[in-house]
Design a protein around this motif. Structure first.
Motif, PDB file in Angstrom:
ATOM      1  N   GLU A  18      50.249  27.209  30.579  1.00  0.00           N
ATOM      2  CA  GLU A  18      50.351  26.378  29.418  1.00  0.00           C
ATOM      3  C   GLU A  18      49.119  26.696  28.449  1.00  0.00           C
ATOM      4  OE1 GLU A  18      50.063  22.361  30.832  1.00  0.00           O
ATOM      5  OE2 GLU A  18      52.003  22.677  31.558  1.00  0.00           O
ATOM      6  N   PRO A  19      49.098  26.460  27.075  1.00  0.00           N
ATOM      7  CA  PRO A  19      48.271  26.887  26.296  1.00  0.00           C
ATOM      8  C   PRO A  19      46.770  26.350  26.655  1.00  0.00           C
ATOM      9  CG  PRO A  19      50.025  26.040  25.101  1.00  0.00           C
ATOM     10  CD  PRO A  19      50.477  25.896  26.516  1.00  0.00           C
ATOM     11  N   GLY A  20      45.637  26.995  26.635  1.00  0.00           N
ATOM     12  CA  GLY A  20      44.558  26.633  26.997  1.00  0.00           C
ATOM     13  C   GLY A  20      44.105  26.902  28.520  1.00  0.00           C
ATOM     14  N   ASP A  21      44.818  27.499  29.222  1.00  0.00           N
ATOM     15  CA  ASP A  21      44.731  27.810  30.625  1.00  0.00           C
ATOM     16  C   ASP A  21      43.700  29.020  30.950  1.00  0.00           C
ATOM     17  OD1 ASP A  21      46.238  25.727  31.677  1.00  0.00           O
ATOM     18  OD2 ASP A  21      48.097  26.644  31.928  1.00  0.00           O
ATOM     19  N   ILE A  22      43.444  28.954  32.094  1.00  0.00           N
ATOM     20  CA  ILE A  22      42.328  30.034  32.194  1.00  0.00           C
ATOM     21  C   ILE A  22      42.951  30.924  33.477  1.00  0.00           C
ATOM     22  CG2 ILE A  22      40.216  30.625  33.258  1.00  0.00           C
ATOM     23  CD1 ILE A  22      39.882  29.314  30.763  1.00  0.00           C
ATOM     24  N   ALA A  23      43.069  32.163  33.295  1.00  0.00           N
ATOM     25  CA  ALA A  23      43.492  33.324  34.392  1.00  0.00           C
ATOM     26  C   ALA A  23      42.720  33.917  35.029  1.00  0.00           C
ATOM     27  CB  ALA A  23      44.890  33.767  33.981  1.00  0.00           C
ATOM     28  N   ILE A  24      42.714  34.660  35.995  1.00  0.00           N
ATOM     29  CA  ILE A  24      41.915  35.841  36.680  1.00  0.00           C
ATOM     30  C   ILE A  24      42.936  36.908  36.944  1.00  0.00           C
ATOM     31  CG2 ILE A  24      40.555  36.492  38.616  1.00  0.00           C
ATOM     32  CD1 ILE A  24      39.714  33.554  38.632  1.00  0.00           C
ATOM     33  N   ASP A  25      42.447  38.139  36.620  1.00  0.00           N
ATOM     34  CA  ASP A  25      43.074  39.279  37.267  1.00  0.00           C
ATOM     35  C   ASP A  25      42.035  39.902  38.147  1.00  0.00           C
ATOM     36  OD1 ASP A  25      44.261  41.867  37.766  1.00  0.00           O
ATOM     37  OD2 ASP A  25      44.664  42.339  35.886  1.00  0.00           O
ATOM     38  N   ALA A  26      42.334  39.709  39.429  1.00  0.00           N
ATOM     39  CA  ALA A  26      41.138  39.802  40.491  1.00  0.00           C
ATOM     40  C   ALA A  26      41.084  41.371  40.912  1.00  0.00           C
ATOM     41  CB  ALA A  26      41.519  39.068  41.728  1.00  0.00           C
ATOM     42  N   THR A  27      41.992  42.053  40.527  1.00  0.00           N
ATOM     43  CA  THR A  27      41.960  43.463  40.710  1.00  0.00           C
ATOM     44  C   THR A  27      42.758  44.223  39.448  1.00  0.00           C
ATOM     45  OG1 THR A  27      44.131  43.272  41.854  1.00  0.00           O
ATOM     46  CG2 THR A  27      42.496  43.192  43.050  1.00  0.00           C
ATOM     47  N   LEU A  28      41.767  44.716  38.528  1.00  0.00           N
ATOM     48  CA  LEU A  28      42.283  45.221  37.477  1.00  0.00           C
ATOM     49  C   LEU A  28      43.238  46.437  37.347  1.00  0.00           C
ATOM     50  CD1 LEU A  28      39.285  44.802  34.918  1.00  0.00           C
ATOM     51  CD2 LEU A  28      41.403  43.789  34.875  1.00  0.00           C
ATOM     52  N   GLY A  29      42.960  47.218  38.170  1.00  0.00           N
ATOM     53  CA  GLY A  29      43.498  48.667  38.295  1.00  0.00           C
ATOM     54  C   GLY A  29      43.686  49.232  36.792  1.00  0.00           C
ATOM     55  N   ASN A  30      44.850  49.415  36.419  1.00  0.00           N
ATOM     56  CA  ASN A  30      45.164  49.848  35.004  1.00  0.00           C
ATOM     57  C   ASN A  30      45.320  48.955  33.966  1.00  0.00           C
ATOM     58  OD1 ASN A  30      44.963  52.793  35.358  1.00  0.00           O
ATOM     59  ND2 ASN A  30      46.885  52.487  36.495  1.00  0.00           N
ATOM     60  N   GLY A  31      45.342  47.463  34.460  1.00  0.00           N
ATOM     61  CA  GLY A  31      45.032  46.347  33.525  1.00  0.00           C
ATOM     62  C   GLY A  31      46.378  45.752  33.062  1.00  0.00           C
ATOM     63  N   HIS A  32      47.391  46.089  33.931  1.00  0.00           N
ATOM     64  CA  HIS A  32      48.859  45.664  33.556  1.00  0.00           C
ATOM     65  C   HIS A  32      48.909  44.158  33.700  1.00  0.00           C
ATOM     66  CE1 HIS A  32      49.958  49.883  33.044  1.00  0.00           C
ATOM     67  NE2 HIS A  32      49.774  50.037  34.300  1.00  0.00           N
ATOM     68  N   ASP A  33      48.216  43.562  34.599  1.00  0.00           N
ATOM     69  CA  ASP A  33      48.441  42.072  34.538  1.00  0.00           C
ATOM     70  C   ASP A  33      47.602  41.346  33.608  1.00  0.00           C
ATOM     71  OD1 ASP A  33      50.195  41.900  36.817  1.00  0.00           O
ATOM     72  OD2 ASP A  33      48.557  42.133  38.336  1.00  0.00           O
ATOM     73  N   VAL A  71      39.023  37.911  26.815  1.00  0.00           N
ATOM     74  CA  VAL A  71      39.232  38.584  28.118  1.00  0.00           C
ATOM     75  C   VAL A  71      37.700  39.188  28.530  1.00  0.00           C
ATOM     76  CG1 VAL A  71      39.984  40.641  29.352  1.00  0.00           C
ATOM     77  CG2 VAL A  71      41.615  39.594  27.657  1.00  0.00           C
ATOM     78  N   GLU A  72      37.271  38.944  29.497  1.00  0.00           N
ATOM     79  CA  GLU A  72      36.022  39.250  30.082  1.00  0.00           C
ATOM     80  C   GLU A  72      36.267  40.255  31.349  1.00  0.00           C
ATOM     81  OE1 GLU A  72      31.870  37.594  31.944  1.00  0.00           O
ATOM     82  OE2 GLU A  72      33.214  36.038  31.045  1.00  0.00           O
TER      83      GLU A  72
END
Length: 183
Positions: A18-33, A71-72
């Motif tokens: 939903e708007p305003g949520d926080i997400a994590i990509d714990a294994t960036l790889g090539n950044g697709h997620d 994005v951090e």
């Protein structure tokens, strides 16, 4: 037609964000997620982790023309997630294994992966999800798969639902998905 493992993971994420949520990509790889999450145009922030500078650079390049979400990108192991994230998290992605087209000797490890998952379960919002794609076609992958399956099967069913999404008639150790949902 049934969704691929990767498409199913995206669906399990997008249906709850939903708007305003926080997400994590714990294994960036090539950044697709991270790119997928950024294109949703509704998240407050995405934290991305990887131990390889090439993964950080690849993600930056893939985000350069589309990023509308803060994005951090963090050059550190996902097991240190709590050093950087104190917010409540709605979705976290993991793609276990090695960086595609990278050094196959650098892989995710059971100890660090389980530590990261444990930390993120504490940060996870109610009805939040951890979405894990398990690539187990290499020696470390098999060890990590077994440790992960043991860990998630022992999560308290009063606190979490755990789903395994897998095509069982595919050869060559086809990847599968684990989704942990906080009740």
């Amino acid at each position: 037609m049934l969704d691929s493992v990767l498409e199913a993971g995206k669906k399990y994420a997008s249906e709850i964000l939903e708007p305003g949520d926080i997400a994590i990509d714990a294994t960036l790889g090539n950044g697709h997620d991270t790119v997928f999450l950024s294109k949703l145009n509704k998240l407050k922030k995405i934290y991305g982790f990887d131990i390889q500078e090439t993964a950080i650079e690849s993600t930056k390049n893939n985000l350069s023309s589309i990023a509308t979400t803060e994005v951090e990108l963090i050059l550190d192991g996902h097991e240190n997630v709590k050093n950087y994230v104190q917010d409540t998290v709605k979705v976290a992605f993991f793609n276990l294994g090695y960086l595609p087209s990278g050094d196959k000797n650098i892989t995710t490890l059971p100890e660090t992966t389980l530590s990261a998952i444990s930390s993120i379960t504490e940060l996870l919002a109610k009805r939040g999800r951890i979405i894990i794609t398990v690539y187990h076609g290499h020696d470390n992958g098999k060890i990590e798969r077994d440790a992960l399956l043991k860990y998630v099967s022992e999560l308290d069913q009063k606190q979490f639902n755990v789903l395994q999404y897998q095509f069982i008639n595919q050869k060559n150790n086809a990847p599968f998905l684990i989704v942990i949902e906080k009740k």
